[in-house]
Motif scaffolding. Sequence first.
Motif, PDB file in Angstrom:
ATOM      1  N   TRP A 371       0.928  -1.540  -0.041  1.00 42.66           N
ATOM      2  CA  TRP A 371       0.488   0.167   0.199  1.00 42.66           C
ATOM      3  C   TRP A 371       1.191   1.160  -0.001  1.00 42.66           C
ATOM      4  CZ3 TRP A 371      -1.180  -4.679   2.282  1.00 42.66           C
ATOM      5  CH2 TRP A 371      -3.185  -4.316   2.025  1.00 42.66           C
ATOM      6  N   LYS A 372       0.490   2.242  -0.229  1.00 37.79           N
ATOM      7  CA  LYS A 372       1.764   3.516  -1.188  1.00 37.79           C
ATOM      8  C   LYS A 372       0.653   4.777  -0.941  1.00 37.79           C
ATOM      9  CE  LYS A 372       3.434   4.925  -4.135  1.00 37.79           C
ATOM     10  NZ  LYS A 372       4.056   4.823  -5.965  1.00 37.79           N
ATOM     11  N   GLN A 373       0.370   5.363  -0.243  1.00 37.50           N
ATOM     12  CA  GLN A 373      -0.318   7.052   0.002  1.00 37.50           C
ATOM     13  C   GLN A 373       0.393   7.880  -1.423  1.00 37.50           C
ATOM     14  OE1 GLN A 373      -2.783   8.025   3.024  1.00 37.50           O
ATOM     15  NE2 GLN A 373      -1.808   9.880   3.006  1.00 37.50           N
ATOM     16  N   SER A 374       0.128   8.063  -2.104  1.00 37.57           N
ATOM     17  CA  SER A 374       0.636   9.900  -2.875  1.00 37.57           C
ATOM     18  C   SER A 374      -0.187  10.796  -3.829  1.00 37.57           C
ATOM     19  CB  SER A 374       1.667   9.079  -3.889  1.00 37.57           C
ATOM     20  OG  SER A 374       2.348   9.912  -4.480  1.00 37.57           O
ATOM     21  N   LYS A 375      -0.171  11.502  -3.474  1.00 33.82           N
ATOM     22  CA  LYS A 375      -0.796  12.829  -4.590  1.00 33.82           C
ATOM     23  C   LYS A 375      -2.524  12.436  -4.329  1.00 33.82           C
ATOM     24  CE  LYS A 375       2.712  13.762  -7.618  1.00 33.82           C
ATOM     25  NZ  LYS A 375       3.337  13.147  -8.847  1.00 33.82           N
ATOM     26  N   GLY A 376      -2.789  12.619  -2.986  1.00 35.70           N
ATOM     27  CA  GLY A 376      -4.119  12.249  -3.286  1.00 35.70           C
ATOM     28  C   GLY A 376      -4.860  10.790  -3.365  1.00 35.70           C
ATOM     29  N   GLU A 377      -3.914   9.974  -3.279  1.00 33.24           N
ATOM     30  CA  GLU A 377      -4.304   8.661  -3.566  1.00 33.24           C
ATOM     31  C   GLU A 377      -3.604   7.795  -3.075  1.00 33.24           C
ATOM     32  OE1 GLU A 377      -4.950   7.809  -8.071  1.00 33.24           O
ATOM     33  OE2 GLU A 377      -2.658   8.091  -8.063  1.00 33.24           O
ATOM     34  N   VAL A 378      -4.374   6.908  -2.193  1.00 37.88           N
ATOM     35  CA  VAL A 378      -4.211   4.706  -1.633  1.00 37.88           C
ATOM     36  C   VAL A 378      -3.674   4.125  -2.792  1.00 37.88           C
ATOM     37  CG1 VAL A 378      -4.235   3.444  -0.013  1.00 37.88           C
ATOM     38  CG2 VAL A 378      -5.481   5.808  -0.018  1.00 37.88           C
ATOM     39  N   ILE A 379      -2.990   3.484  -3.360  1.00 36.04           N
ATOM     40  CA  ILE A 379      -2.211   2.683  -4.406  1.00 36.04           C
ATOM     41  C   ILE A 379      -2.258   1.068  -3.315  1.00 36.04           C
ATOM     42  CG2 ILE A 379      -1.248   2.260  -5.866  1.00 36.04           C
ATOM     43  CD1 ILE A 379       0.161   5.377  -6.231  1.00 36.04           C
ATOM     44  N   LEU A 380      -2.659   0.331  -4.034  1.00 32.60           N
ATOM     45  CA  LEU A 380      -2.719  -0.830  -3.631  1.00 32.60           C
ATOM     46  C   LEU A 380      -2.500  -1.723  -4.717  1.00 32.60           C
ATOM     47  CD1 LEU A 380      -3.315  -3.981  -2.192  1.00 32.60           C
ATOM     48  CD2 LEU A 380      -5.493  -3.175  -2.147  1.00 32.60           C
ATOM     49  N   THR A 381      -1.080  -2.673  -4.854  1.00 36.65           N
ATOM     50  CA  THR A 381      -0.294  -3.523  -5.765  1.00 36.65           C
ATOM     51  C   THR A 381      -0.098  -4.585  -5.380  1.00 36.65           C
ATOM     52  OG1 THR A 381       0.703  -1.265  -6.358  1.00 36.65           O
ATOM     53  CG2 THR A 381       1.525  -3.111  -7.023  1.00 36.65           C
ATOM     54  N   PHE A 382      -1.022  -5.732  -6.097  1.00 38.92           N
ATOM     55  CA  PHE A 382      -0.927  -6.641  -5.882  1.00 38.92           C
ATOM     56  C   PHE A 382       0.212  -7.564  -6.678  1.00 38.92           C
ATOM     57  CE2 PHE A 382      -5.412  -6.807  -4.789  1.00 38.92           C
ATOM     58  CZ  PHE A 382      -5.567  -6.885  -3.946  1.00 38.92           C
ATOM     59  N   ASN A 383       1.433  -8.474  -6.734  1.00 37.32           N
ATOM     60  CA  ASN A 383       2.504  -8.588  -7.177  1.00 37.32           C
ATOM     61  C   ASN A 383       1.859 -10.022  -7.644  1.00 37.32           C
ATOM     62  OD1 ASN A 383       4.534  -6.275  -6.239  1.00 37.32           O
ATOM     63  ND2 ASN A 383       3.325  -7.045  -4.333  1.00 37.32           N
ATOM     64  N   GLY A 384       3.055 -10.387  -8.794  1.00 38.58           N
ATOM     65  CA  GLY A 384       2.969 -11.459  -9.554  1.00 38.58           C
ATOM     66  C   GLY A 384       4.141 -12.559  -8.767  1.00 38.58           C
ATOM     67  N   PRO A 385       4.422 -13.660  -8.951  1.00 36.15           N
ATOM     68  CA  PRO A 385       5.727 -14.075  -8.189  1.00 36.15           C
ATOM     69  C   PRO A 385       7.160 -13.106  -7.469  1.00 36.15           C
ATOM     70  CG  PRO A 385       4.918 -15.277 -10.318  1.00 36.15           C
ATOM     71  CD  PRO A 385       4.073 -13.601 -10.118  1.00 36.15           C
TER      72      PRO A 385
END
Length: 502
Positions: A371-385
């Motif tokens: 999870w990352k918070q940046s420039k008015g956004e909350v960003i959730l990244t699901f990673n591959g292997p």
Amino acid sequence: MTRNKEIKDILKEGETNAIEFKINANKKSIGNSVSALLNSEGGRVLIGISDKGEIKGIDNVEQVSEDLRKHLIEEIVPDTPIDLSIEHINDKAIIILKVSEGSKQPYIYDGNIYYRRGSNTVKATSKEISRLIHQREVDEQHWERQVFLGFAWDDLDHKLIKNTLIESKENYRSSYQGNDLQEFLNHYGLMTNGAYTNACVILFSKNTSKFLPQSRVRITEYANSKTDNSLIRDEALEGNLFVLRDKLESYIYNLGTKSHFDDKNWKRIDFRYPVKALQEGIINALMHRDYSSYNSQLTISIYPDKLVIANSGKLPEEIAIRDLKKNHRSFPVNPDIAHIVFLRGLIDKLGRGTVKINEECKIAGLKSPTWKQSKGEVILTFNGPLASVAKRHSDLKNKSIDATNDAISDAVNTAISDAINDAISDATNDAVKSRLKQELVLLYIEESLSLRSLQDTFDVGRATMQRDMTLMNENKLIDFTGSNKTRKYIINKDLMEKLKSL
């Protein structure tokens, strides 16, 4: 930390401003305590525990917990989610009520307003009541509570409202027992003085983007990188929150297998994102996004090696990024919207959604999401292997063989060796015993694994691994969980407790 260990630590600490023990399920006493925690900063009520922290247990716990849930839903005003769970400790059942700080204070129970003062539940003073009322007035100026002018009854999806009303009763989560749809909306603050709120438009409008265009969700699927001109899909989805959820869930069900090329090993790796984790990520984004700005956006971007959900808004001040991978209190950005989602049974334990996302990715053998918070956004990244499936298996095997790593102490290593030697017949050769020990160490570190993961890690056939698991199960070293199709292997409860105590 295991759930039992966490509870035992609470019992050792004793009652605090956020923890209260109840020896039995006296509804009035528990109602007082729950309403006090709602009016304070939240906490937990542990039922079946003496004042001294002794585990007494609750008989007929399933029926008692259901009766208690219904009572609290019906008697606490205004309506609030009731997060109730049953836990078993030392063969005794207890009930745990997790209470978040209320978003609609003050809460009234049995005609009174209660407050938490130290480790005691007391009636609130006039000063405390005044503060709670003032805070509620401030909260009700929130965007989702504001009236949307020009929005009419015919603009609402009446069938969806009716289904929500029915489901809320079937889930035993609603205190409204009538059948009038407008009264239902009024009861939950979605309608006031004959007008409809922004939250009502987001939840139940037939044509949401006509009134709130920022409600759209964009899906972009890239063939290769973000700079690649070849797009598999680029689409803006429209609808109310529940329509969008259904469309997005249909999409992720059909997302299928993804392929990631590992250039270090010159190998194509096929994998699937865990559906349950994506479901949690989607419903969290729809509930918690900042809808107040016309520039608001929710985008889902799919690349060959990752899936990104970017959501307008920011985390509540009370929550840091590091808190999202562990149990934490819930602070809904849109409490009215979140509560209707709760009534429909789409979320269960408030504050657990992000934890479940992390757990599901771990079970799938994927790198932890970020999870990352940046420039008015909350960003959730699901990673591959991580890099390759082979590397994952290699890492697991190294963990099991290297007993000096941080995950296992010398004492635990010795205890596992002793358990194998005591339980397994001397007729079993040393090579098999050594492999059994490594398997047990790995299960201790990973907590649960499938047969296939164990096979690949130790590079043995299915029949060999099945024999190993059956042998250890018969000797009470391991247990099975799940159905035959979803079976996982875990260390025997008594052995695990012994190892955790070292």
